[in-house]
Design a protein around this motif. Sequence first.
Motif, PDB file in Angstrom:
ATOM      1  N   ASN A 259       0.868  -1.184   0.000  1.00  0.00           N
ATOM      2  CA  ASN A 259       0.000   0.000   0.000  1.00  0.00           C
ATOM      3  C   ASN A 259       0.902   1.230   0.000  1.00  0.00           C
ATOM      4  O   ASN A 259       1.062   1.917   1.014  1.00  0.00           O
ATOM      5  CB  ASN A 259      -0.918  -0.013   1.224  1.00  0.00           C
ATOM      6  CG  ASN A 259      -1.946   1.115   1.205  1.00  0.00           C
ATOM      7  OD1 ASN A 259      -1.959   1.936   0.293  1.00  0.00           O
ATOM      8  ND2 ASN A 259      -2.803   1.139   2.218  1.00  0.00           N
ATOM      9  N   TYR A 268      -9.948   3.220  -1.396  1.00  0.00           N
ATOM     10  CA  TYR A 268      -9.446   2.230  -2.347  1.00  0.00           C
ATOM     11  C   TYR A 268     -10.605   1.501  -3.033  1.00  0.00           C
ATOM     12  O   TYR A 268     -10.623   1.341  -4.260  1.00  0.00           O
ATOM     13  CB  TYR A 268      -8.548   1.216  -1.646  1.00  0.00           C
ATOM     14  CG  TYR A 268      -7.902   0.253  -2.596  1.00  0.00           C
ATOM     15  CD1 TYR A 268      -6.725   0.588  -3.263  1.00  0.00           C
ATOM     16  CD2 TYR A 268      -8.466  -1.008  -2.850  1.00  0.00           C
ATOM     17  CE1 TYR A 268      -6.121  -0.299  -4.157  1.00  0.00           C
ATOM     18  CE2 TYR A 268      -7.877  -1.887  -3.740  1.00  0.00           C
ATOM     19  CZ  TYR A 268      -6.706  -1.527  -4.387  1.00  0.00           C
ATOM     20  OH  TYR A 268      -6.128  -2.401  -5.279  1.00  0.00           O
ATOM     21  N   VAL A 308      -7.743  -3.594   3.411  1.00  0.00           N
ATOM     22  CA  VAL A 308      -6.676  -2.594   3.274  1.00  0.00           C
ATOM     23  C   VAL A 308      -6.125  -2.225   4.645  1.00  0.00           C
ATOM     24  O   VAL A 308      -6.891  -1.903   5.568  1.00  0.00           O
ATOM     25  CB  VAL A 308      -7.189  -1.330   2.559  1.00  0.00           C
ATOM     26  CG1 VAL A 308      -6.077  -0.285   2.450  1.00  0.00           C
ATOM     27  CG2 VAL A 308      -7.725  -1.682   1.168  1.00  0.00           C
ATOM     28  N   VAL A 313      -2.445  -3.983   0.652  1.00  0.00           N
ATOM     29  CA  VAL A 313      -3.787  -4.172   0.093  1.00  0.00           C
ATOM     30  C   VAL A 313      -3.927  -5.658  -0.230  1.00  0.00           C
ATOM     31  O   VAL A 313      -3.121  -6.229  -0.971  1.00  0.00           O
ATOM     32  CB  VAL A 313      -4.002  -3.344  -1.182  1.00  0.00           C
ATOM     33  CG1 VAL A 313      -5.360  -3.689  -1.808  1.00  0.00           C
ATOM     34  CG2 VAL A 313      -3.924  -1.856  -0.881  1.00  0.00           C
TER      35      VAL A 313
END
Length: 347
Positions: A259, A268, A308, A313
């Motif tokens: 991330n 996201y 996340v 992620v």
Amino acid sequence: MKKRAIRKTFAFALALCLMAGVAAVGVADDVSISEFQAMRPVMDLAASAAVCASDFPTVISDGESTLDENYITFFFTNGLLADPSLGITQAMLTDTGLQAEYLKSIFSAQLPELSAITPPETTEDYIGFLPVYAETAEDGGIYVMGELYRGVRAIEQMTTDEYKTLFWIEPAIFTLRADATARGGYRVDGFSVESILLMELQLQDYTNKILVEYSNTKLGFSLLYPSIFQEANFTEDSSGASAVTADGSASFMVKREENGSGIGLNDYATLMAEAAPDARLSVNDMFQYATVAYETTDGKSVFSVYIVTEKYVYTAQLTYPTDQSVTYSMYTLYLENSFVVGEVSVG
């Protein structure tokens, strides 16, 4: 609490099974799901009444028990809107003799004192049972395991668009016993759902046959994926794993990525949804994940689960032919419910 712990009680044990024009795949001890085609309307109605009659689906037992009065009320009330082949009429609401005759043609359980039925308020949804897997019990009965669902109509009659609103309730088990005098050729000896924690061994066996667990301790995640993805087509790399069906029509993958921008879950998932036309976005704040579902122009459906964190992620994704949604839509909820990441799991 981990999602896996929640799944233990309120699981969606998903499977591959289609009937009435869709291929059935559940076979155990020489028992084929196709043998119960005539029982589909009966099982749908029995399940519908069980869901509507109480906060937790009503349990049906064998001849040593007695049917619940409220269950009978919803059985006939919902039956008026059920498959016409069942032959439930308005006259049955007030004629206890007709009620008794009909119930005795289906259930092993004893009947309470019957009375005229005043139809209560009930759901407008179609509640049904999708048989997935069958096996012979030690006493000669047959366990038929599958999924309870809500939709606009019986699942085999739904259109592709209607599958998008299909809601899977939870796994359930019917116990049937062959009986030539019973409607559909089988008498209902029992019915229960996983959240009641009856028939737990049978349900666990069912889950083990249709799903495979993948755990990657190095990357810090685990999930359950459909067993139709054979090990020969399963590959791993430094970011996760992927698999494809033998004919290449469906695939799934799970991965972890850096991330780098430090983006949050909501932002996201919103970006992922905005990148696909008419995507359906859902965010679960309690368990800190989001799902995005959409259809592509080349006839595919894509379902993704995102988790996340500050560092990573995590993505789990299932892609399948849209015209086979009745087969694969069940797996999306299991993918969602079983995807666990160590960073966001507590306890």
